[in-house]
Scaffold this motif. Structure first.
Motif, PDB file in Angstrom:
ATOM      1  N   LEU A 116       0.834  -1.199   0.000  1.00 17.89           N
ATOM      2  CA  LEU A 116       0.000   0.000   0.000  1.00 17.89           C
ATOM      3  C   LEU A 116       0.871   1.252   0.000  1.00 17.89           C
ATOM      4  CD1 LEU A 116      -2.717  -0.990   2.645  1.00 17.89           C
ATOM      5  CD2 LEU A 116      -2.972  -0.941   0.161  1.00 17.89           C
ATOM      6  N   PRO A 117       0.310   2.406  -0.398  1.00 24.60           N
ATOM      7  CA  PRO A 117       1.062   3.662  -0.245  1.00 24.60           C
ATOM      8  C   PRO A 117       1.452   3.895   1.214  1.00 24.60           C
ATOM      9  CG  PRO A 117      -0.858   3.975  -1.643  1.00 24.60           C
ATOM     10  CD  PRO A 117      -0.971   2.587  -1.094  1.00 24.60           C
ATOM     11  N   ALA A 118       2.542   4.621   1.417  1.00 23.08           N
ATOM     12  CA  ALA A 118       3.113   4.751   2.765  1.00 23.08           C
ATOM     13  C   ALA A 118       2.107   5.292   3.770  1.00 23.08           C
ATOM     14  CB  ALA A 118       4.347   5.646   2.705  1.00 23.08           C
ATOM     15  N   ARG A 119       1.348   6.343   3.382  1.00 20.57           N
ATOM     16  CA  ARG A 119       0.403   6.939   4.330  1.00 20.57           C
ATOM     17  C   ARG A 119      -0.705   5.949   4.686  1.00 20.57           C
ATOM     18  NH1 ARG A 119      -1.904  12.852   3.231  1.00 20.57           N
ATOM     19  NH2 ARG A 119       0.309  13.248   3.670  1.00 20.57           N
ATOM     20  N   ALA A 120      -1.278   5.285   3.691  1.00 18.39           N
ATOM     21  CA  ALA A 120      -2.340   4.307   3.967  1.00 18.39           C
ATOM     22  C   ALA A 120      -1.799   3.139   4.790  1.00 18.39           C
ATOM     23  CB  ALA A 120      -2.923   3.802   2.649  1.00 18.39           C
ATOM     24  N   ARG A 121      -0.556   2.714   4.486  1.00 19.64           N
ATOM     25  CA  ARG A 121       0.031   1.610   5.248  1.00 19.64           C
ATOM     26  C   ARG A 121       0.204   1.975   6.726  1.00 19.64           C
ATOM     27  NH1 ARG A 121       4.316   0.794   2.222  1.00 19.64           N
ATOM     28  NH2 ARG A 121       5.735   2.085   3.433  1.00 19.64           N
ATOM     29  N   ASN A 122       0.669   3.185   6.985  1.00 18.68           N
ATOM     30  CA  ASN A 122       0.859   3.603   8.384  1.00 18.68           C
ATOM     31  C   ASN A 122      -0.472   3.722   9.118  1.00 18.68           C
ATOM     32  OD1 ASN A 122       3.625   3.691   8.047  1.00 18.68           O
ATOM     33  ND2 ASN A 122       3.616   5.846   7.420  1.00 18.68           N
ATOM     34  N   ILE A 123      -1.519   4.226   8.410  1.00 19.44           N
ATOM     35  CA  ILE A 123      -2.834   4.349   9.048  1.00 19.44           C
ATOM     36  C   ILE A 123      -3.387   2.976   9.393  1.00 19.44           C
ATOM     37  CG2 ILE A 123      -5.229   5.034   8.650  1.00 19.44           C
ATOM     38  CD1 ILE A 123      -4.150   7.391   7.006  1.00 19.44           C
ATOM     39  N   TYR A 124      -3.281   2.037   8.439  1.00 20.13           N
ATOM     40  CA  TYR A 124      -3.767   0.683   8.685  1.00 20.13           C
ATOM     41  C   TYR A 124      -3.067   0.079   9.897  1.00 20.13           C
ATOM     42  CZ  TYR A 124      -6.793  -0.380   4.710  1.00 20.13           C
ATOM     43  OH  TYR A 124      -7.846  -0.432   3.841  1.00 20.13           O
ATOM     44  N   ARG A 125      -1.737   0.169   9.942  1.00 18.46           N
ATOM     45  CA  ARG A 125      -0.981  -0.463  11.024  1.00 18.46           C
ATOM     46  C   ARG A 125      -1.235   0.224  12.355  1.00 18.46           C
ATOM     47  NH1 ARG A 125       4.679  -1.584   7.684  1.00 18.46           N
ATOM     48  NH2 ARG A 125       3.800  -3.200   6.334  1.00 18.46           N
ATOM     49  N   ALA A 126      -1.441   1.547  12.343  1.00 17.15           N
ATOM     50  CA  ALA A 126      -1.749   2.241  13.597  1.00 17.15           C
ATOM     51  C   ALA A 126      -3.091   1.777  14.149  1.00 17.15           C
ATOM     52  CB  ALA A 126      -1.759   3.749  13.359  1.00 17.15           C
ATOM     53  N   ILE A 127      -4.098   1.642  13.257  1.00 21.29           N
ATOM     54  CA  ILE A 127      -5.417   1.174  13.712  1.00 21.29           C
ATOM     55  C   ILE A 127      -5.317  -0.236  14.276  1.00 21.29           C
ATOM     56  CG2 ILE A 127      -7.720   0.526  12.901  1.00 21.29           C
ATOM     57  CD1 ILE A 127      -7.500   2.826  10.862  1.00 21.29           C
ATOM     58  N   ILE A 128      -4.528  -1.086  13.622  1.00 23.46           N
ATOM     59  CA  ILE A 128      -4.388  -2.474  14.078  1.00 23.46           C
ATOM     60  C   ILE A 128      -3.641  -2.542  15.406  1.00 23.46           C
ATOM     61  CG2 ILE A 128      -3.318  -4.690  13.496  1.00 23.46           C
ATOM     62  CD1 ILE A 128      -3.777  -3.912  10.540  1.00 23.46           C
ATOM     63  N   PHE A 129      -2.695  -1.614  15.628  1.00 25.32           N
ATOM     64  CA  PHE A 129      -1.863  -1.692  16.827  1.00 25.32           C
ATOM     65  C   PHE A 129      -2.526  -1.057  18.056  1.00 25.32           C
ATOM     66  CE2 PHE A 129       1.778  -0.387  19.498  1.00 25.32           C
ATOM     67  CZ  PHE A 129       2.386  -1.628  19.632  1.00 25.32           C
ATOM     68  N   VAL A 130      -3.565  -0.234  17.877  1.00 24.55           N
ATOM     69  CA  VAL A 130      -4.189   0.473  19.010  1.00 24.55           C
ATOM     70  C   VAL A 130      -4.577  -0.469  20.156  1.00 24.55           C
ATOM     71  CG1 VAL A 130      -6.286   1.704  19.683  1.00 24.55           C
ATOM     72  CG2 VAL A 130      -4.912   2.533  17.786  1.00 24.55           C
ATOM     73  N   PRO A 131      -5.245  -1.620  19.909  1.00 25.40           N
ATOM     74  CA  PRO A 131      -5.603  -2.495  21.054  1.00 25.40           C
ATOM     75  C   PRO A 131      -4.405  -2.910  21.890  1.00 25.40           C
ATOM     76  CG  PRO A 131      -6.736  -3.198  19.078  1.00 25.40           C
ATOM     77  CD  PRO A 131      -5.744  -2.165  18.641  1.00 25.40           C
ATOM     78  N   MET A 132      -3.209  -2.970  21.276  1.00 21.05           N
ATOM     79  CA  MET A 132      -2.037  -3.432  22.018  1.00 21.05           C
ATOM     80  C   MET A 132      -1.635  -2.465  23.113  1.00 21.05           C
ATOM     81  SD  MET A 132      -0.087  -6.062  22.069  1.00 21.05           S
ATOM     82  CE  MET A 132       1.231  -6.406  23.227  1.00 21.05           C
ATOM     83  N   ILE A 133      -1.904  -1.167  22.950  1.00 21.44           N
ATOM     84  CA  ILE A 133      -1.453  -0.187  23.933  1.00 21.44           C
ATOM     85  C   ILE A 133      -2.512   0.098  24.994  1.00 21.44           C
ATOM     86  CG2 ILE A 133       0.118   0.896  22.297  1.00 21.44           C
ATOM     87  CD1 ILE A 133      -1.936   3.070  21.850  1.00 21.44           C
ATOM     88  N   ILE A 134      -3.673  -0.571  24.903  1.00 21.00           N
ATOM     89  CA  ILE A 134      -4.706  -0.410  25.926  1.00 21.00           C
ATOM     90  C   ILE A 134      -4.419  -1.387  27.060  1.00 21.00           C
ATOM     91  CG2 ILE A 134      -7.171  -0.554  26.408  1.00 21.00           C
ATOM     92  CD1 ILE A 134      -7.705   0.048  23.490  1.00 21.00           C
TER      93      ILE A 134
END
Length: 314
Positions: free
Chosen positions: A116-134
């Protein structure tokens, strides 16, 4: 004669100083390692040895009582408990249920988001990683509200679609799978990041060469990415098998307490119950020893499999 007597005292001290300096250099690396070795001995190996010792005693942790030596009785009592074998069976269910969530889905996400484009890739991975920091306790409290059979948003959505409310945490048929889904929901982000990092480290010249030869996207994934990601995949499989049931402890403790009817308990929760609910140090230590030996043997086999089936491009 006068010259010889003057030269000999000058040579001997220099040789001694050189040898002493060499000896210091030999000990220097051990001085750097000393804090780590001391930490391992104090926090890992000494508690392990003490757990072996306490597994032979009956003691309720009160300082006014003396530990009573009972030998192998604690082990015999634990093996005769139906609750222990139910926890062992549930531990296997946890591991099997978590493997797709901790390995297969993150693997697909890491490969899909890589192109994916860099911006979309970072957004996807940030959304996926959010549960980990809760924090697990906070996440468990929120999920308790969402899964409430009377007023939870999940059940309101189910009834809105014409279904019947589901007792996610009170029905033995649903409770363990609910805990597995919640634990896996938290692990997906962690595993995706590890696999994404491993995927990014694959030599791009291999992929470009395959594209120039006319390989399709699926052929590149099958013949290049999956083999080179195999060592990371096996590492995550090992982590899930050894620690997956342990990662569910917070959700079990907050949401079900091991129930209903022991359907969500596992070997780690039983160990905790023996030690801090029943206040039986002997039983808890004996369960810890059994757990250590069983998972140690399993880890040995898994390490051998990783060494055998890992593949590197250098």
């Amino acid at each position: 004669m006068a010259d010889l007597s003057l030269s000999s005292p000058i040579v001997r001290p220099r040789k001694k100083r050189r040898l002493a300096a060499d000896d210091r250099y030999q000990f220097a690396p051990w001085l750097y390692l000393l804090p780590a070795i001391a930490t391992l001995v104090i926090w890992v190996y000494w508690p392990l040895v003490d757990a072996f010792r306490l597994s032979m005693f009956q003691w309720n942790m009160l300082p006014t009582t003396e530990p009573k030596f009972v030998g192998w009785t604690n082990f015999a009592n634990i093996f005769s408990l139906p609750k222990f074998w139910q926890a062992v069976r549930n531990t296997g269910i946890y591991v099997i249920g978590l493997l797709p969530l901790a390995v297969l889905i993150p693997l697909a996400l890491a490969i899909y988001t890589h192109d994916l484009p860099a911006r979309a890739r970072n957004i996807y991975r940030a959304i996926i990683f959010v549960p980990m920091i809760i924090a697990p306790v906070v996440a468990a409290a929120v999920w308790r509200w969402l899964l409430d059979p009377g007023h939870g948003m999940v059940n309101q959505a189910i009834t809105g679609l014409g279904g019947e409310p589901v007792r996610f945490l009170a029905d033995p048929n649903f409770a363990i799978w609910t805990i597995i889904l919640l634990t896996g929901w938290k692990l997906i982000g962690f595993s995706t990041l590890i696999l994404s990092a491993a995927n990014a480290n694959i030599n791009p010249s291999l992929v470009e060469a395959a594209r120039m030869d006319g390989a399709s996207k699926w052929e590149i994934i099958r013949d290049i990415r999956l083999p080179l990601l195999m060592n990371t995949v096996l590492f995550l499989v090992m982590m899930t098998i050894l620690l997956g049931a342990q990662w569910s402890f917070s959700y079990i403790n907050v949401l079900t307490g091991g129930g209903p009817l022991g359907s969500t308990t596992n070997i780690f929760y039983v160990l905790w119950e023996f030690g801090f609910s029943s206040m039986s140090v002997g039983w808890s230590s004996a369960a810890a020893v059994i757990l250590f030996l069983a998972f140690g043997a399993l880890a040995f086999v898994l390490f051998r499999l990783i060494e055998r089936y890992s593949f590197y491009d250098n």
